[in-house]
Design a protein around this motif. Structure first.
Motif, PDB file in Angstrom:
ATOM      1  N   VAL A  63     -45.663  84.805  15.743  1.00  0.00           N
ATOM      2  CA  VAL A  63     -45.690  85.147  14.315  1.00  0.00           C
ATOM      3  C   VAL A  63     -47.121  85.078  13.786  1.00  0.00           C
ATOM      4  O   VAL A  63     -47.558  85.959  13.031  1.00  0.00           O
ATOM      5  N   THR A  64     -47.870  84.063  14.174  1.00  0.00           N
ATOM      6  CA  THR A  64     -49.271  83.963  13.745  1.00  0.00           C
ATOM      7  C   THR A  64     -50.058  85.187  14.197  1.00  0.00           C
ATOM      8  O   THR A  64     -50.822  85.774  13.425  1.00  0.00           O
ATOM      9  N   ASN A  65     -49.871  85.600  15.451  1.00  0.00           N
ATOM     10  CA  ASN A  65     -50.562  86.796  15.950  1.00  0.00           C
ATOM     11  C   ASN A  65     -50.155  88.040  15.167  1.00  0.00           C
ATOM     12  O   ASN A  65     -50.997  88.888  14.866  1.00  0.00           O
ATOM     13  N   ALA A  66     -48.873  88.157  14.844  1.00  0.00           N
ATOM     14  CA  ALA A  66     -48.417  89.318  14.071  1.00  0.00           C
ATOM     15  C   ALA A  66     -49.083  89.343  12.697  1.00  0.00           C
ATOM     16  O   ALA A  66     -49.505  90.395  12.225  1.00  0.00           O
ATOM     17  N   LEU A  67     -49.193  88.186  12.056  1.00  0.00           N
ATOM     18  CA  LEU A  67     -49.819  88.120  10.736  1.00  0.00           C
ATOM     19  C   LEU A  67     -51.325  88.368  10.810  1.00  0.00           C
ATOM     20  O   LEU A  67     -51.885  89.043   9.953  1.00  0.00           O
ATOM     21  N   ARG A  68     -51.976  87.818  11.829  1.00  0.00           N
ATOM     22  CA  ARG A  68     -53.435  87.951  11.936  1.00  0.00           C
ATOM     23  C   ARG A  68     -53.886  89.306  12.450  1.00  0.00           C
ATOM     24  O   ARG A  68     -54.914  89.824  12.033  1.00  0.00           O
ATOM     25  N   HIS A  69     -53.136  89.848  13.403  1.00  0.00           N
ATOM     26  CA  HIS A  69     -53.609  91.058  14.077  1.00  0.00           C
ATOM     27  C   HIS A  69     -52.721  92.275  13.870  1.00  0.00           C
ATOM     28  O   HIS A  69     -53.150  93.387  14.178  1.00  0.00           O
ATOM     29  N   GLY A  70     -51.517  92.080  13.371  1.00  0.00           N
ATOM     30  CA  GLY A  70     -50.579  93.192  13.234  1.00  0.00           C
ATOM     31  C   GLY A  70     -50.467  93.746  11.829  1.00  0.00           C
ATOM     32  O   GLY A  70     -49.817  94.760  11.608  1.00  0.00           O
ATOM     33  N   ILE A  71     -51.087  93.079  10.874  1.00  0.00           N
ATOM     34  CA  ILE A  71     -51.014  93.500   9.471  1.00  0.00           C
ATOM     35  C   ILE A  71     -52.440  93.591   8.942  1.00  0.00           C
ATOM     36  O   ILE A  71     -53.245  92.697   9.209  1.00  0.00           O
ATOM     37  N   PRO A  72     -52.762  94.638   8.190  1.00  0.00           N
ATOM     38  CA  PRO A  72     -54.109  94.704   7.606  1.00  0.00           C
ATOM     39  C   PRO A  72     -54.410  93.440   6.806  1.00  0.00           C
ATOM     40  O   PRO A  72     -53.546  92.914   6.101  1.00  0.00           O
ATOM     41  N   ALA A  73     -55.645  92.953   6.925  1.00  0.00           N
ATOM     42  CA  ALA A  73     -56.043  91.672   6.320  1.00  0.00           C
ATOM     43  C   ALA A  73     -55.748  91.602   4.825  1.00  0.00           C
ATOM     44  O   ALA A  73     -55.346  90.557   4.321  1.00  0.00           O
ATOM     45  N   ASN A  74     -55.925  92.681   4.104  1.00  0.00           N
ATOM     46  CA  ASN A  74     -55.696  92.628   2.658  1.00  0.00           C
ATOM     47  C   ASN A  74     -54.207  92.581   2.301  1.00  0.00           C
ATOM     48  O   ASN A  74     -53.857  92.354   1.159  1.00  0.00           O
ATOM     49  N   LYS A 146     -44.891  97.635  16.978  1.00  0.00           N
ATOM     50  CA  LYS A 146     -44.627  97.120  18.325  1.00  0.00           C
ATOM     51  C   LYS A 146     -43.785  95.853  18.241  1.00  0.00           C
ATOM     52  O   LYS A 146     -43.620  95.273  17.172  1.00  0.00           O
ATOM     53  N   VAL A 147     -43.292  95.449  19.400  1.00  0.00           N
ATOM     54  CA  VAL A 147     -42.577  94.190  19.551  1.00  0.00           C
ATOM     55  C   VAL A 147     -43.270  93.404  20.658  1.00  0.00           C
ATOM     56  O   VAL A 147     -43.545  93.943  21.729  1.00  0.00           O
ATOM     57  N   VAL A 148     -43.567  92.144  20.372  1.00  0.00           N
ATOM     58  CA  VAL A 148     -44.088  91.227  21.383  1.00  0.00           C
ATOM     59  C   VAL A 148     -42.975  90.215  21.636  1.00  0.00           C
ATOM     60  O   VAL A 148     -42.421  89.655  20.693  1.00  0.00           O
ATOM     61  N   TRP A 149     -42.633  90.011  22.889  1.00  0.00           N
ATOM     62  CA  TRP A 149     -41.493  89.165  23.230  1.00  0.00           C
ATOM     63  C   TRP A 149     -41.874  88.093  24.236  1.00  0.00           C
ATOM     64  O   TRP A 149     -42.855  88.226  24.981  1.00  0.00           O
ATOM     65  N   ALA A 150     -41.087  87.033  24.256  1.00  0.00           N
ATOM     66  CA  ALA A 150     -41.216  85.964  25.248  1.00  0.00           C
ATOM     67  C   ALA A 150     -39.815  85.599  25.719  1.00  0.00           C
ATOM     68  O   ALA A 150     -38.878  85.535  24.919  1.00  0.00           O
TER      69      ALA A 150
END
Length: 164
Positions: A63-74, A146-150
């Protein structure tokens, strides 16, 4: 070990699906805490509370990666209105999958670092370390991103035979 994996989930029998749950997460930093609470409630409902620590760590990183890298910063702010990130938890007989969807098409990239005291940049290393496998795939059709899974392997229940 930490190569970005552009692959789908390993073959899973749809007939063996036991449970599934998902939640929408807004574009705000508090979404990570909400994801952990959702994961706790879901694993408790599934009588899997003993797996919480490992699963929660992986969910937090995804979730942190999705927020930091998957959504535009603004778009990530304290008062986000939309819910562009979605957490899915799916349980099969012998597997648990955590999947996080975000609107970005960029592949997740594990950083190479020797600085183990760094406070960021080790998320995918942790995902790789605490889950049995992980990967990602782009979405198609009406869904964008995209979807990132574990994947976590679960102990087979009822498979032990009594010694005579």
């Amino acid at each position: 070990m930490l190569e970005p994996l552009r692959q789908g989930l390993p073959p899973l029998d749809p007939a063996a699906v036991s449970d599934a749950a998902s939640c929408a997460l807004p574009a705000r930093l508090e979404a990570v805490r909400e994801a952990r609470r959702f994961t706790r409630r879901t694993l408790d409902q599934w009588d899997m509370g003993e797996r919480f620590d490992d699963v929660c760590l992986v969910v937090s990183e995804l979730v942190t990666n999705a927020l930091r890298h998957g959504i535009p910063a603004n778009d990530v702010c304290a008062g986000g209105r939309e819910a562009p990130v979605r957490l899915h938890l799916m349980r099969w007989t012998e597997r648990l999958v955590c999947a996080v969807r975000d609107p970005s098409h960029d592949s997740p990239v594990a950083r190479e670092t020797d600085d183990f005291s760094a406070e960021s940049g080790r998320g995918l290393f942790l995902v790789d370390s605490f889950s049995d496998s992980w990967g990602w795939h782009p979405l198609a059709g009406a869904l964008d991103g995209k979807v990132v899974w574990a994947l976590f392997r679960l102990p087979r229940t009822g498979s032990r035979t009594a010694d005579a």
